[in-house]
Design an enzyme around this catalytic site. Structure first.
Site, short mmCIF file in Angstrom:
data_model
loop_
_atom_site.label_atom_id
_atom_site.label_comp_id
_atom_site.label_asym_id
_atom_site.label_seq_id
_atom_site.Cartn_x
_atom_site.Cartn_y
_atom_site.Cartn_z
N TYR A 81 49.15 68.33 35.27
CA TYR A 81 49.58 67.69 36.52
C TYR A 81 48.50 67.79 37.58
O TYR A 81 48.19 66.82 38.26
CB TYR A 81 50.87 68.36 37.04
CG TYR A 81 51.48 67.60 38.19
CD1 TYR A 81 52.49 66.66 37.97
CD2 TYR A 81 51.01 67.78 39.50
CE1 TYR A 81 53.03 65.95 39.02
CE2 TYR A 81 51.54 67.06 40.56
CZ TYR A 81 52.55 66.15 40.31
OH TYR A 81 53.09 65.43 41.35
N LYS A 108 39.39 45.23 35.73
CA LYS A 108 38.30 44.27 35.57
C LYS A 108 37.09 45.01 34.98
O LYS A 108 37.07 45.28 33.79
CB LYS A 108 37.97 43.61 36.92
CG LYS A 108 38.94 42.56 37.44
CD LYS A 108 40.35 42.96 37.60
CE LYS A 108 41.22 41.99 38.32
NZ LYS A 108 41.38 42.21 39.74
N ASP A 114 35.05 45.73 47.98
CA ASP A 114 36.14 45.47 47.04
C ASP A 114 35.41 45.21 45.71
O ASP A 114 34.84 44.15 45.50
CB ASP A 114 36.96 44.26 47.49
CG ASP A 114 38.08 43.93 46.52
OD1 ASP A 114 38.10 44.51 45.40
OD2 ASP A 114 38.93 43.08 46.85
N PHE A 121 40.54 38.82 48.58
CA PHE A 121 41.45 38.58 47.45
C PHE A 121 42.90 38.55 47.96
O PHE A 121 43.19 39.14 49.00
CB PHE A 121 41.26 39.71 46.43
CG PHE A 121 42.07 39.50 45.18
CD1 PHE A 121 41.78 38.47 44.31
CD2 PHE A 121 43.12 40.36 44.87
CE1 PHE A 121 42.53 38.28 43.16
CE2 PHE A 121 43.87 40.17 43.71
CZ PHE A 121 43.57 39.13 42.85
N ASP A 122 43.81 37.86 47.26
CA ASP A 122 45.19 37.70 47.82
C ASP A 122 45.89 39.02 48.12
O ASP A 122 46.56 39.13 49.14
CB ASP A 122 46.12 36.78 47.02
CG ASP A 122 45.67 36.43 45.62
OD1 ASP A 122 44.47 36.61 45.33
OD2 ASP A 122 46.49 35.96 44.84
N HIS A 159 53.88 30.32 42.88
CA HIS A 159 53.30 29.90 41.60
C HIS A 159 53.82 30.71 40.41
O HIS A 159 53.88 30.20 39.30
CB HIS A 159 51.76 29.97 41.65
CG HIS A 159 51.20 31.31 41.96
ND1 HIS A 159 51.34 31.91 43.20
CD2 HIS A 159 50.52 32.19 41.21
CE1 HIS A 159 50.75 33.09 43.18
NE2 HIS A 159 50.25 33.30 41.98
N ALA A 206 36.04 45.19 42.27
CA ALA A 206 36.62 44.87 40.96
C ALA A 206 35.57 44.42 39.94
O ALA A 206 35.62 44.81 38.78
CB ALA A 206 37.70 43.79 41.12
C1 PLP Z 1 42.31 42.03 40.82
C2 PLP Z 1 41.71 42.22 42.16
C3 PLP Z 1 42.31 43.05 43.12
C4 PLP Z 1 43.66 43.71 42.90
O1 PLP Z 1 43.65 44.55 41.82
P1 PLP Z 1 44.93 44.77 40.86
O2 PLP Z 1 44.42 45.75 39.88
O3 PLP Z 1 45.30 43.45 40.27
O4 PLP Z 1 46.02 45.33 41.71
C5 PLP Z 1 41.66 43.21 44.33
N1 PLP Z 1 40.50 42.59 44.58
C6 PLP Z 1 39.89 41.78 43.69
C7 PLP Z 1 38.60 41.12 44.03
C8 PLP Z 1 40.48 41.56 42.45
O5 PLP Z 1 39.89 40.73 41.58
#
Ligand code: PLP
Length: 458
Positions: free
Chosen positions: A72, A257, A214, A124-125, A449, A216
């Protein structure tokens, strides 16, 4: 004779996929309300819905799973992950989370407040969602050229420095940090140059602000810096990553990613004050500090994935697949966001189906046609995804209308890529016969969507 290009891995385990008939697919897509999110994965032959969490782990990652420490608190797997992240990024404080948006939730809970402004390049969204949910504003400072799908630029994901300075000047006291997304997903997986990161850093220093990456697809971004930016050809991917992160103060990461795991994420930073502030939120939202949202074994597999995917050969294999797809689309004359980015091709549906009115959703129509043609699942990044204007409730027809085809990491072979391109060509060749699009039968108010129900226009 020069040897042809080939993958930097061989295959040890396979997963069967099945073809279907056009008749079956026509029934399935109808049943799914003409929405590919509602299909069962078994009804798909080649799945290009997303590259998130869909990659194939290596034998070393699967072996690491078995060595995971599920304690843990203070698990060995946490320290392995932390040390790997520190070695690659230089960031010494690490907080694991269950995925990227959870990293945003934890960090932004500490840093973003009502009335704040968070400038960046095409947030990103989920990033935008986490900013707006806190009644703050995400200000998009991407270069204008990113909108022109036919313009070839090596770093089309860049931040427009003049736009950024204007925001910094206007809202000085209300800016918790600047966020730069590498690669710029929303603009088509387009990279950001090292020079641009340096310029962002200089402005941030001038205004006393910090910078979050960010991250990813940070490794894919480093690959483009190595292959496209002057002065980087002889540097290793790991050296380039280190240099990118040296220009930032912290990162949020979706490990689904470039971490090549199926689930996971983290926050990392060089600043103790940010770490201390985020600690207060990770425990209630995610879990204890040394696991956040992750199993010990998943942290172990992620540590290996990060190491592997910051090696040139692994990235070179991946980007070559994307470039193969692009070269085939060029041969067939199919228009897409140029140049191809790091993880997907964005087909320009308005140029393929100009006869379909916007109200009948050209990109969604093309997505359905491609599925019916060969069982390939792409995803509309266009007018359905754009939702309605919150005030007027009108559809937002201002932006691009794309079919996005994402390529999962280490999953499909070049032969699958050729099938994707051929299927698109077949639809493209009979595009004039596609006279009508789709209309909405039912939709949710936000993020429609995922669940929208559609039917063909009579
Ligand atoms: C996928 C993504 C996120 C969010 O990550 P999740 O693992 O899907 O929650 C944030 N920023 C970018 C650029 C992404 O491609």
């Amino acid at each position: 004779m020069k040897l042809p290009f080939a993958e930097s891995w061989k295959i040890k385990m396979v997963e069967p996929i099945t073809k279907s008939t056009r008749e079956q697919r026509e029934a399935w897509i109808k049943e799914a309300g003409y929405n590919v999110f509602q299909l069962r994965a078994d009804q798909v032959y080649i799945d290009c819905l997303t590259d998130s969490g869909t990659g194939a782990m290596s034998d070393r990652q699967w072996a690491a799973l078995m060595m995971g420490d599920e304690s843990y608190a203070g698990a060995r797997s946490f320290y392995e992950l932390r040390d790997t992240i520190e070695r690659i990024t230089g960031f010494k404080y690490v907080i694991p989370t269950h995925q990227g948006r959870a990293a945003e939730n934890v960090l932004f809970s500490a840093l973003v407040h009502e009335g704040d402004y968070v400038p960046g390049n095409s947030h990103f969204d989920t990033t935008k969602g986490h900013i707006e949910f806190r009644k703050a504003f995400a200000v998009d400072c991407t270069i204008d050229d990113a909108k022109d799908t036919q313009k070839e630029l090596p770093f089309k994901g860049n931040v427009d420095i003049t736009k950024l300075e204007k925001v910094l000047e206007e809202h000085k006291d209300k800016i918790p940090f600047i966020i730069v997304t590498v690669t710029n997903n929303t603009a088509g997986g387009q990279p950001v140059s090292m020079q641009n990161l340096r310029d962002v850093r200089a402005l941030a220093d001038k205004y006393g602000k910090r910078v979050v990456l960010d991250s990813a697809r940070f490794a894919e971004n480093a690959y483009f810096i190595k292959t496209r930016e002057e002065g980087y050809a002889d540097k290793t991917i790991k050296e380039i990553c280190k240099e990118m992160f040296d220009l930032a103060d912290g990162m949020t990461m979706s490990a689904k990613k470039d971490g090549i795991v199926n689930m996971g994420g983290f926050i990392a930073t060089r600043w103790e004050d940010w770490y201390e502030a985020a600690k207060a939120f990770v425990i209630p939202f995610e879990g204890y500090l040394t696991y956040g949202g992750m199993n010990g074994r998943d942290m172990a597999a992620l540590a290996v994935g990060l190491d592997e995917n910051t090696e040139f050969d692994n990235l070179d294999t991946r980007i070559h697949q994307l470039q193969l797809l692009a070269s085939l689309l060029d041969e067939y004359g199919i228009p897409y966001q140029r140049p191809i980015g790091g993880h997907a091709v964005f087909v320009d549906a308005l140029k393929v189906l100009p006869q379909i009115p916007k109200e009948q959703f050209p990109a969604q129509t093309l997505t359905i046609e491609l599925y019916k043609e060969a069982g390939i699942r792409g995803c509309e990044i266009g007018y359905i995804l754009a939702d309605r204007d919150p005030v007027t409730r009108e559809n937002r027809f201002g932006g691009n209308d794309f079919v996005r085809l994402c390529i999962p990491r280490r999953v499909y072979t070049d032969n699958h890529i050729r099938v994707i391109a051929a299927a698109l060509k077949n639809v493209f060749d009979r595009r004039d016969e596609i006279k009508k699009g789709v209309e909405i039968v039912w939709e949710a108010e936000l993020m429609r969507h995922f669940t929208v129900k559609l039917k063909p226009v009579e």
